[in-house]
Write a protein that holds these residues in place. Sequence first.
Motif, PDB file in Angstrom:
ATOM      1  N   GLU A  87      31.208  35.797  42.541  1.00  0.00           N
ATOM      2  CA  GLU A  87      30.291  35.136  41.601  1.00  0.00           C
ATOM      3  C   GLU A  87      30.131  33.651  41.907  1.00  0.00           C
ATOM      4  O   GLU A  87      29.070  33.055  41.647  1.00  0.00           O
ATOM      5  N   VAL A  88      31.179  33.041  42.466  1.00  0.00           N
ATOM      6  CA  VAL A  88      31.085  31.624  42.830  1.00  0.00           C
ATOM      7  C   VAL A  88      30.178  31.469  44.043  1.00  0.00           C
ATOM      8  O   VAL A  88      29.373  30.526  44.115  1.00  0.00           O
ATOM      9  N   TYR A 136      32.737  25.015  39.326  1.00  0.00           N
ATOM     10  CA  TYR A 136      31.954  26.156  38.827  1.00  0.00           C
ATOM     11  C   TYR A 136      32.247  26.404  37.347  1.00  0.00           C
ATOM     12  O   TYR A 136      31.328  26.570  36.531  1.00  0.00           O
ATOM     13  N   TYR A 147      23.478  37.306  49.069  1.00  0.00           N
ATOM     14  CA  TYR A 147      24.557  36.624  48.365  1.00  0.00           C
ATOM     15  C   TYR A 147      25.934  36.979  48.911  1.00  0.00           C
ATOM     16  O   TYR A 147      26.943  36.664  48.310  1.00  0.00           O
ATOM     17  N   TYR A 189      22.663  19.346  38.070  1.00  0.00           N
ATOM     18  CA  TYR A 189      22.938  19.333  36.635  1.00  0.00           C
ATOM     19  C   TYR A 189      22.751  17.935  36.038  1.00  0.00           C
ATOM     20  O   TYR A 189      22.400  17.805  34.868  1.00  0.00           O
ATOM     21  N   SER A 204      22.641  30.096  44.931  1.00  0.00           N
ATOM     22  CA  SER A 204      21.488  29.956  44.031  1.00  0.00           C
ATOM     23  C   SER A 204      21.033  28.506  43.906  1.00  0.00           C
ATOM     24  O   SER A 204      19.888  28.243  43.520  1.00  0.00           O
ATOM     25  N   LEU A 205      21.907  27.571  44.247  1.00  0.00           N
ATOM     26  CA  LEU A 205      21.550  26.149  44.167  1.00  0.00           C
ATOM     27  C   LEU A 205      20.706  25.701  45.362  1.00  0.00           C
ATOM     28  O   LEU A 205      20.132  24.607  45.325  1.00  0.00           O
ATOM     29  N   LYS A 265      27.675  33.434  44.817  1.00  0.00           N
ATOM     30  CA  LYS A 265      26.313  33.657  44.331  1.00  0.00           C
ATOM     31  C   LYS A 265      25.778  32.399  43.650  1.00  0.00           C
ATOM     32  O   LYS A 265      24.609  32.027  43.825  1.00  0.00           O
ATOM     33  N   TRP A 266      26.638  31.747  42.906  1.00  0.00           N
ATOM     34  CA  TRP A 266      26.240  30.509  42.224  1.00  0.00           C
ATOM     35  C   TRP A 266      25.915  29.409  43.234  1.00  0.00           C
ATOM     36  O   TRP A 266      24.891  28.717  43.108  1.00  0.00           O
ATOM     37  N   ARG A 301      31.925  28.977  32.482  1.00  0.00           N
ATOM     38  CA  ARG A 301      32.445  30.332  32.677  1.00  0.00           C
ATOM     39  C   ARG A 301      33.866  30.247  33.203  1.00  0.00           C
ATOM     40  O   ARG A 301      34.173  29.414  34.049  1.00  0.00           O
ATOM     41  N   THR A 311      29.220  25.713  34.631  1.00  0.00           N
ATOM     42  CA  THR A 311      28.629  26.944  34.091  1.00  0.00           C
ATOM     43  C   THR A 311      29.281  27.391  32.791  1.00  0.00           C
ATOM     44  O   THR A 311      28.796  28.321  32.141  1.00  0.00           O
TER      45      THR A 311
END
Length: 239
Positions: free
Chosen positions: A15-16, A110, A3, A49, A22-23, A18-19, A116, A114
Amino acid sequence: MDYSPPKKRSGLPREVWKWLQSLELSISPKNIRRDFSNGYLVAEVFSWYFPEDFSLHSYDNGASLSTKQSNWTQIEKVLVKRRVSLMKESINGTIHCKPGAAEALVQEIYALLTNRRIQSVQEEALHFTDQRYQEQLPMVARATASKAIKNNLRLSEELAEPNISTTQRKIQNIIHRHVELRREERSQNPQRFNVKPTLGEQAVRLPPSHTHTASTSKITALPRFTSHSREITTAAARR
C-alpha cells in the motif's frame, strides 16, 4: 498504472508503494535507501500536501553530504512550523543509508500524511544495523567484529560528526551488539564452538525419595493432645 514494487526486496508494504506511485514523483524510486537519502524526494512528497511550504527550487538533487544536510535542514525547519516532527534517528539513518532507516522513514511519512496506520512499520531498534541480515546468513558467512564496524559505520557519519568521542561510542555499540550476537550463537550451537557444560550443568539432580520425605515428616510432626490427655498430664504433675 503498474503498482507492483521493484523486483528487489524493498521492505515497504504494497500500500505504501501504491501511494508513492500515485504521487507521480519526478524520480520513480527503485532503491529506497539511495533515492531518499538526500531528502529531495521527501520534499517532493510533502509538496503534494503542503505546496505553499515546499518549493522544489530550494532543494538540490545531489549526492554530496553537504547537499543532504542542506536539504534535510530545510525540511525540518518547515515541519517545525507545521508542528510536525519525524524521528531524528530515522532521518540520520536515511542520510547515511543505514539499513532499514529509509524504509522506516517512508512508512512514517505515509502514516503521517494519509492518517493511516500500518502494522508493518518497523519496530526494531532505532540503531538501524545489519543485524537482521547477519542473522539470516550461515554462521561461517557472518561478519567479524572489524567487518561489523565497516558495515555499520558510514564514512559520511564520521564526516558529519567529527567528534572522536562520538565515533568511539558508536564503535563500542557496534562491538557490543556483535559480541551479543556471538554469545547467542554459542548458546544455540554449543557443539560447533566446543562449549563444554559447566559443573552445575553436569551435576545430576535426583528427586527427593519418598522414604526420606516420610521420615522427615514424622520427625517434624508435632504431637496432638486432646483435652482428656491434658487433664491426665496435669494430675500427674500435681502428684
